[in-house]
Write an enzyme that holds these catalytic residues in place. Structure first.
Site, PDB file in Angstrom:
ATOM      1  N   LYS A   1       0.836  -1.339   0.551  1.00  0.00           N
ATOM      2  CA  LYS A   1       0.355   0.260  -0.282  1.00  0.00           C
ATOM      3  C   LYS A   1       0.625   1.239   0.240  1.00  0.00           C
ATOM      4  O   LYS A   1       1.760   1.407   1.086  1.00  0.00           O
ATOM      5  CB  LYS A   1      -1.096  -0.144   1.153  1.00  0.00           C
TER       6      LYS A   1
ATOM      7  N   ARG B   1       3.494  -1.722   9.985  1.00  0.00           N
ATOM      8  CA  ARG B   1       4.953  -1.915  11.543  1.00  0.00           C
ATOM      9  C   ARG B   1       4.747  -3.107  11.645  1.00  0.00           C
ATOM     10  O   ARG B   1       6.280  -3.436  11.517  1.00  0.00           O
ATOM     11  CB  ARG B   1       4.466  -0.516  12.887  1.00  0.00           C
TER      12      ARG B   1
ATOM     13  N   THR C   1     -11.766   5.467  11.147  1.00  0.00           N
ATOM     14  CA  THR C   1     -11.916   4.964  12.196  1.00  0.00           C
ATOM     15  C   THR C   1     -11.087   5.679  13.223  1.00  0.00           C
ATOM     16  O   THR C   1     -11.071   5.662  14.293  1.00  0.00           O
ATOM     17  CB  THR C   1     -11.099   3.942  12.296  1.00  0.00           C
TER      18      THR C   1
ATOM     19  N   ASP D   1      -3.605   4.595  -1.564  1.00  0.00           N
ATOM     20  CA  ASP D   1      -4.170   4.455  -1.218  1.00  0.00           C
ATOM     21  C   ASP D   1      -4.810   6.182  -0.757  1.00  0.00           C
ATOM     22  O   ASP D   1      -4.024   6.307   0.171  1.00  0.00           O
ATOM     23  CB  ASP D   1      -3.818   4.435   0.539  1.00  0.00           C
ATOM     24  N   LEU D   2      -4.994   6.550  -1.261  1.00  0.00           N
ATOM     25  CA  LEU D   2      -5.871   8.301  -1.908  1.00  0.00           C
ATOM     26  C   LEU D   2      -6.743   8.805  -1.263  1.00  0.00           C
ATOM     27  O   LEU D   2      -7.121  10.128  -1.054  1.00  0.00           O
ATOM     28  CB  LEU D   2      -4.900   9.350  -3.096  1.00  0.00           C
ATOM     29  N   LYS D   3      -7.607   8.202  -1.020  1.00  0.00           N
ATOM     30  CA  LYS D   3      -9.172   8.265  -1.089  1.00  0.00           C
ATOM     31  C   LYS D   3      -9.243   9.441  -1.384  1.00  0.00           C
ATOM     32  O   LYS D   3      -9.413  11.104  -1.045  1.00  0.00           O
ATOM     33  CB  LYS D   3      -8.765   8.914   0.674  1.00  0.00           C
ATOM     34  N   PHE D   4      -9.697   9.159  -2.659  1.00  0.00           N
ATOM     35  CA  PHE D   4     -10.110  10.895  -3.959  1.00  0.00           C
ATOM     36  C   PHE D   4     -11.900  10.789  -3.027  1.00  0.00           C
ATOM     37  O   PHE D   4     -12.453   9.742  -1.767  1.00  0.00           O
ATOM     38  CB  PHE D   4     -10.609  10.367  -4.744  1.00  0.00           C
ATOM     39  N   HIS D   5     -12.320  12.142  -3.065  1.00  0.00           N
ATOM     40  CA  HIS D   5     -13.034  12.730  -2.580  1.00  0.00           C
ATOM     41  C   HIS D   5     -13.689  14.105  -3.180  1.00  0.00           C
ATOM     42  O   HIS D   5     -12.660  15.165  -2.502  1.00  0.00           O
ATOM     43  CB  HIS D   5     -13.132  13.047  -0.970  1.00  0.00           C
ATOM     44  N   ASP D   6     -14.145  14.379  -4.464  1.00  0.00           N
ATOM     45  CA  ASP D   6     -14.062  15.399  -4.528  1.00  0.00           C
ATOM     46  C   ASP D   6     -16.004  15.481  -5.723  1.00  0.00           C
ATOM     47  O   ASP D   6     -16.582  14.457  -5.662  1.00  0.00           O
ATOM     48  CB  ASP D   6     -12.907  15.843  -5.736  1.00  0.00           C
ATOM     49  N   ILE D   7     -16.046  16.452  -6.664  1.00  0.00           N
ATOM     50  CA  ILE D   7     -16.957  16.659  -7.444  1.00  0.00           C
ATOM     51  C   ILE D   7     -16.961  15.267  -8.327  1.00  0.00           C
ATOM     52  O   ILE D   7     -15.692  14.688  -8.642  1.00  0.00           O
ATOM     53  CB  ILE D   7     -17.191  17.212  -8.169  1.00  0.00           C
ATOM     54  N   PRO D   8     -17.881  14.163  -8.553  1.00  0.00           N
ATOM     55  CA  PRO D   8     -17.769  13.727  -9.840  1.00  0.00           C
ATOM     56  C   PRO D   8     -16.458  13.565 -10.367  1.00  0.00           C
ATOM     57  O   PRO D   8     -16.037  12.422 -11.041  1.00  0.00           O
ATOM     58  CB  PRO D   8     -18.972  13.076 -10.452  1.00  0.00           C
TER      59      PRO D   8
ATOM     60  N   THR E   1     -13.923  14.917 -11.280  1.00  0.00           N
ATOM     61  CA  THR E   1     -12.564  14.644 -10.950  1.00  0.00           C
ATOM     62  C   THR E   1     -12.527  13.867 -10.240  1.00  0.00           C
ATOM     63  O   THR E   1     -11.149  13.597 -10.842  1.00  0.00           O
ATOM     64  CB  THR E   1     -12.648  16.619  -9.773  1.00  0.00           C
TER      65      THR E   1
END
Ligand code: C5P
Length: 234
Positions: A33, A210, A119, A60-67, A69
């Protein structure tokens, strides 16, 4: 073919450190990852290098934007040859559908995973951002939304895996961090499960950092965990 259920979190600050560690692992024995820090420092070139070295990469960049983009970002990530990537379910159905459509037709379509509730958020934080209901209710609702949008699965805590596996069925991929082999240090993780317990709870893939990256012999640590999960009832 790689059938490993262990995703090693490559939480290093530089490409040199990451590659030095990677040299000690067999590509077929795990997946890896790459998160925001390493990506911001070393960029797409490192991801492409890891793919060329035959590693399955979870970006693992967790995109969150307008559809639009998010769709374009997903296409760009897929062009790097990654095996798995993720977006926030809180971006909504249209955003997740756009992400899925962007990947449709890719020769080797990466798995597209949603993050439900981070989490790191407790019940108080969840209320403060305007979400009603308990954490698990929000996780379940967002996981169902993700499935209906065509996503392949979610990242969730191992504690949530059993609930989700029951409510969402077998065909949905559950990826769980917060894993600690029995007897190892918890570090900053609070609610942990052993690899065996997480698989038993319904997890498909375990994100482990780890306990493997800080081990004096990472391959040995990895193989010990693999042996442990093989004994889990699935
Ligand atoms: O070293 P450790 O096993 O705790 O690393 C876990 C990895 O999973 C880290 O990259 C961490 O950022 C990530 N993660 C997590 N908890 C989440 C989501 C991601 O620990 N809820």
């Amino acid at each position: 073919m790689n059938n490993s259920r262990i995703i090693v979190a490559l939480d290093y600050a530089t490409a040199d450190q990451a590659l030095k560690f990677i040299n000690r692992l067999e590509p077929a024995s795990c997946r890896i990852k790459v998160g925001k820090e390493l990506f911001c420092r070393s960029g797409p070139a490192l991801v492409e290098k890891l793919v060329r070295l035959d590693f399955d990469v979870f970006l693992d960049l967790k995109f969150h934007d307008i559809p639009n983009t998010v769709a374009q970002a997903c296409r760009a990530a897929a062009d790097l040859g990654v095996w798995m990537m993720n977006v926030h379910a809180l971006g909504g159905s249209k955003m997740m559908e756009a992400a899925c459509s962007a990947l449709a037709g890719q020769a080797q379509r990466p798995l597209l995973i949603a993050v439900t509730v981070l989490t790191s958020l407790d019940e108080h934080d969840i209320k403060a951002v305007g979400l009603s209901g308990s954490t698990v209710q929000n996780v379940e609702r967002l996981a169902l939304l993700a499935r209906h949008a065509g996503m392949d699965g979610v990242v969730c805590s191992p504690q949530e895996a059993a609930v989700l596996r029951k409510s969402i069925g077998d065909e949905f991929c559950l990826v769980t961090p917060g894993i600690r082999p029995a007897g190892s240090t918890q570090d900053d993780q609070r609610r942990v499960m052993t690899p065996h317990e997480a698989i038993h709870s319904g997890a498909d893939y375990l994100v482990i950092g780890r306990p493997i990256t800080a081990a004096s012999d990472p391959m040995h640590a990895l193989m010990t965990i693999k042996a442990e999960i093989e004994t889990a009832v699935v």
